[in-house]
Design a protein around this motif. Structure first.
Motif, PDB file in Angstrom:
ATOM      1  N   GLU A  39       0.798  -1.231   0.000  1.00  0.00           N
ATOM      2  CA  GLU A  39       0.000   0.000   0.000  1.00  0.00           C
ATOM      3  C   GLU A  39       0.831   1.283   0.000  1.00  0.00           C
ATOM      4  OE1 GLU A  39      -3.223   0.290  -0.191  1.00  0.00           O
ATOM      5  OE2 GLU A  39      -3.829  -1.793   0.048  1.00  0.00           O
ATOM      6  N   CYS A  40       2.117   1.219   0.362  1.00  0.00           N
ATOM      7  CA  CYS A  40       2.839   2.479   0.585  1.00  0.00           C
ATOM      8  C   CYS A  40       3.954   2.783  -0.416  1.00  0.00           C
ATOM      9  CB  CYS A  40       3.412   2.517   2.003  1.00  0.00           C
ATOM     10  SG  CYS A  40       4.851   1.434   2.243  1.00  0.00           S
ATOM     11  N   GLY A  41       4.515   1.764  -1.027  1.00  0.00           N
ATOM     12  CA  GLY A  41       5.532   1.960  -2.065  1.00  0.00           C
ATOM     13  C   GLY A  41       6.951   2.196  -1.580  1.00  0.00           C
TER      14      GLY A  41
ATOM     15  N   GLY B 169      11.709   4.664  -2.082  1.00  0.00           N
ATOM     16  CA  GLY B 169      10.687   4.169  -3.009  1.00  0.00           C
ATOM     17  C   GLY B 169      10.277   5.224  -4.016  1.00  0.00           C
ATOM     18  N   MET B 170      10.167   6.474  -3.544  1.00  0.00           N
ATOM     19  CA  MET B 170       9.808   7.578  -4.456  1.00  0.00           C
ATOM     20  C   MET B 170      10.857   7.733  -5.550  1.00  0.00           C
ATOM     21  SD  MET B 170       7.076   9.450  -3.943  1.00  0.00           S
ATOM     22  CE  MET B 170       5.868   9.803  -2.652  1.00  0.00           C
ATOM     23  N   ILE B 171      12.101   7.696  -5.148  1.00  0.00           N
ATOM     24  CA  ILE B 171      13.185   7.911  -6.123  1.00  0.00           C
ATOM     25  C   ILE B 171      13.286   6.735  -7.093  1.00  0.00           C
ATOM     26  CG2 ILE B 171      15.711   8.045  -6.345  1.00  0.00           C
ATOM     27  CD1 ILE B 171      15.707   9.932  -3.935  1.00  0.00           C
ATOM     28  N   MET B 172      13.185   5.515  -6.590  1.00  0.00           N
ATOM     29  CA  MET B 172      13.271   4.357  -7.501  1.00  0.00           C
ATOM     30  C   MET B 172      12.105   4.364  -8.486  1.00  0.00           C
ATOM     31  SD  MET B 172      16.090   3.111  -6.622  1.00  0.00           S
ATOM     32  CE  MET B 172      16.157   1.663  -7.676  1.00  0.00           C
ATOM     33  N   THR B 173      10.928   4.732  -7.998  1.00  0.00           N
ATOM     34  CA  THR B 173       9.759   4.770  -8.884  1.00  0.00           C
ATOM     35  C   THR B 173       9.892   5.914  -9.883  1.00  0.00           C
ATOM     36  OG1 THR B 173       8.444   3.911  -7.045  1.00  0.00           O
ATOM     37  CG2 THR B 173       7.227   4.790  -8.926  1.00  0.00           C
TER      38      THR B 173
END
Ligand code: FES
Ligand code: FES
Length: 156
Positions: A46-48, A107-111
């Motif tokens: 749910e959070c990434g 997670g934000m950066i990888m996405t």
């Protein structure tokens, strides 16, 4: 429980790890390889914050069995910088103050890196849509979106 050995590339380095059928990629990365940049947040997709790249695609490592990484190229946040230089997405997050507590940041950066590899010139709407599975409780998202768009503007 029967174990098996999986072989994969982690941040460019070959790895062999003995895993059980129900071991998660997240646990192999954090507990076996001791790469704790990838975070354990919700554990239920749910959070990434557990996002890593497998063969160039963003995956939620908390929902991915370790055996699924056999033969794959896995990249974590630790592997994004090359030759001591931060990835342009990492630089942009710093420049735009898109990091506060930092828990969502890996997670934000990888996405975001996957988004820009897939769609080099995304619209703001496309950025927001691609990042919809990454939750941030601090920034309000505006600085994150600005950071990603700034990388696109530079074509990096
Ligand atoms: S820890 Fe994987 S999605 Fe939240
Ligand atoms: S910076 Fe704190 S959750 Fe995103």
């Amino acid at each position: 429980m029967k174990t098996r050995t999986i072989a994969f590339t982690l941040n460019g380095e070959p790895r062999e790890v003995v895993v059980r059928p129900n071991d998660l990629l997240l646990n192999v990365i954090r507990d076996h390889e001791l790469l704790t940049g990838t975070k354990y947040g919700c554990g239920i997709g749910e959070c990434g914050t557990c996002t890593v790249q497998v063969d160039g695609k963003p995956v939620l490592s908390c929902l991915t069995l370790a055996v699924a990484a056999d033969g794959c190229q896995v990249v974590t946040i630790e592997g994004l910088a090359e030759g001591g230089r931060l990835d342009p997405v990492q630089e942009a997050f710093l420049d735009h103050a898109a990091v506060q507590c930092g828990f969502c940041t890996p997670g934000m950066i990888m996405t975001s890196r996957s988004l820009l590899d897939e769609i080099p010139q995304p619209t703001e709407e496309e950025v927001r849509e691609y990042l919809r599975g990454c939750l941030c409780r601090c920034t309000g998202y505006a600085s994150i979106v600005r950071a990603v768009l700034s990388v696109a503007e530079k074509g990096a």
